[in-house]
Design an enzyme around this catalytic site. Structure first.
Site, PDB file in Angstrom:
ATOM      1  N   CYS A  92       0.901  -4.169  -0.629  1.00  0.00           N
ATOM      2  CA  CYS A  92      -0.091  -4.304  -1.693  1.00  0.00           C
ATOM      3  C   CYS A  92      -0.594  -5.734  -1.596  1.00  0.00           C
ATOM      4  O   CYS A  92       0.124  -6.672  -1.945  1.00  0.00           O
ATOM      5  CB  CYS A  92       0.494  -4.046  -3.076  1.00  0.00           C
ATOM      6  SG  CYS A  92      -0.715  -4.386  -4.372  1.00  0.00           S
ATOM      7  N   CYS A  95      -1.129  -7.382  -5.365  1.00  0.00           N
ATOM      8  CA  CYS A  95       0.005  -7.717  -6.219  1.00  0.00           C
ATOM      9  C   CYS A  95       1.263  -7.075  -5.661  1.00  0.00           C
ATOM     10  O   CYS A  95       1.781  -7.534  -4.663  1.00  0.00           O
ATOM     11  CB  CYS A  95      -0.259  -7.327  -7.663  1.00  0.00           C
ATOM     12  SG  CYS A  95      -1.042  -5.711  -7.881  1.00  0.00           S
ATOM     13  N   SER A  96       1.755  -6.005  -6.269  1.00  0.00           N
ATOM     14  CA  SER A  96       3.014  -5.425  -5.797  1.00  0.00           C
ATOM     15  C   SER A  96       3.079  -3.932  -6.068  1.00  0.00           C
ATOM     16  O   SER A  96       4.150  -3.397  -6.327  1.00  0.00           O
ATOM     17  CB  SER A  96       4.192  -6.126  -6.472  1.00  0.00           C
ATOM     18  OG  SER A  96       4.067  -5.999  -7.879  1.00  0.00           O
ATOM     19  N   CYS A  97       1.933  -3.237  -6.020  1.00  0.00           N
ATOM     20  CA  CYS A  97       1.927  -1.797  -6.280  1.00  0.00           C
ATOM     21  C   CYS A  97       2.855  -1.095  -5.293  1.00  0.00           C
ATOM     22  O   CYS A  97       2.844  -1.375  -4.094  1.00  0.00           O
ATOM     23  CB  CYS A  97       0.507  -1.247  -6.167  1.00  0.00           C
ATOM     24  SG  CYS A  97      -0.607  -2.021  -7.359  1.00  0.00           S
TER      25      CYS A  97
HETATM   26 FE    FE Z   1      -0.335  -4.174  -6.614  1.00  0.00          FE
END
Ligand code: FE
Length: 188
Positions: A92, A95-97
């Protein structure tokens, strides 16, 4: 960060905005009930059952939900099948999906800025650092997760596993192999 989080929780609880029992239930859920074992079961079933694999290809969200894995951060899923000549890698960049419903919470490196940028710029080198060395002719496909769509890599079934059952196969499936930064284990 831990101290700031505790301070924030204290204030929210004090103001009556957060129920501590609800927080505990959420943490308990993601620590013990939701994790990469869910995804491993999806992969093992795909290896065993061609019709389930086909369902995963056409509608991963529904196929995964049929095993009981759905909900937050897994509402819209797509399965990426590794094959001869193609390897999938998930990141991602924003961000951190991450697909919580099948893999649990993301590892620290997945959220780190170097992984998020370098996975796109130089995926082959990043994979090499994870110990994933691919033939030069293998195409690497990098998939950028979003809040709307999460990915689950279906790694290739390890050789000499024809006689294993679904549970034994699932034990070979590692978290990283479902992100694309690893291979499944060889059979013991
Ligand atoms: Fe994300």
């Amino acid at each position: 960060m831990a101290a700031r989080t505790r301070a924030l929780e204290t204030i929210l609880v004090g103001k009556g905005l957060v129920d501590p029992a609800a927080v505990d239930a959420l943490i308990e859920t993601y620590e013990t009930r939701v994790g990469p074992r869910n995804g491993a079961r999806v992969v093992a079933k795909a290896w065993m059952d061609p019709s389930f694999a086909q369902w995963l290809r056409s509608d991963a969200t529904a196929a995964i939900a049929s095993l009981g894995y759905s909900g937050r951060q897994g509402e819209h899923m797509r399965a990426l099948f590794n094959g001869d000549g193609v390897h999938n890698l998930v990141v991602c960049t924003l961000c951190s999906c991450y697909p919580w419903s099948v893999l649990g919470l993301p590892p620290v490196w997945y959220k780190s800025p170097p992984y998020r940028s370098r996975a796109v710029i130089d995926p082959r080198r990043v994979l090499g650092e994870f110990g994933v060395v691919l033939p030069a002719e293998t195409r690497i496909e990098v998939w950028d997760s979003t809040a709307e769509l999460r990915y689950l890599v279906i790694p290739q079934r390890p050789p000499n596993t024809d006689d294993l059952d679904e549970e034994q196969l699932a034990a070979l499936v590692t978290r990283d192999s479902m992100i694309g930064t690893g291979f499944p284990r060889a059979r013991p």
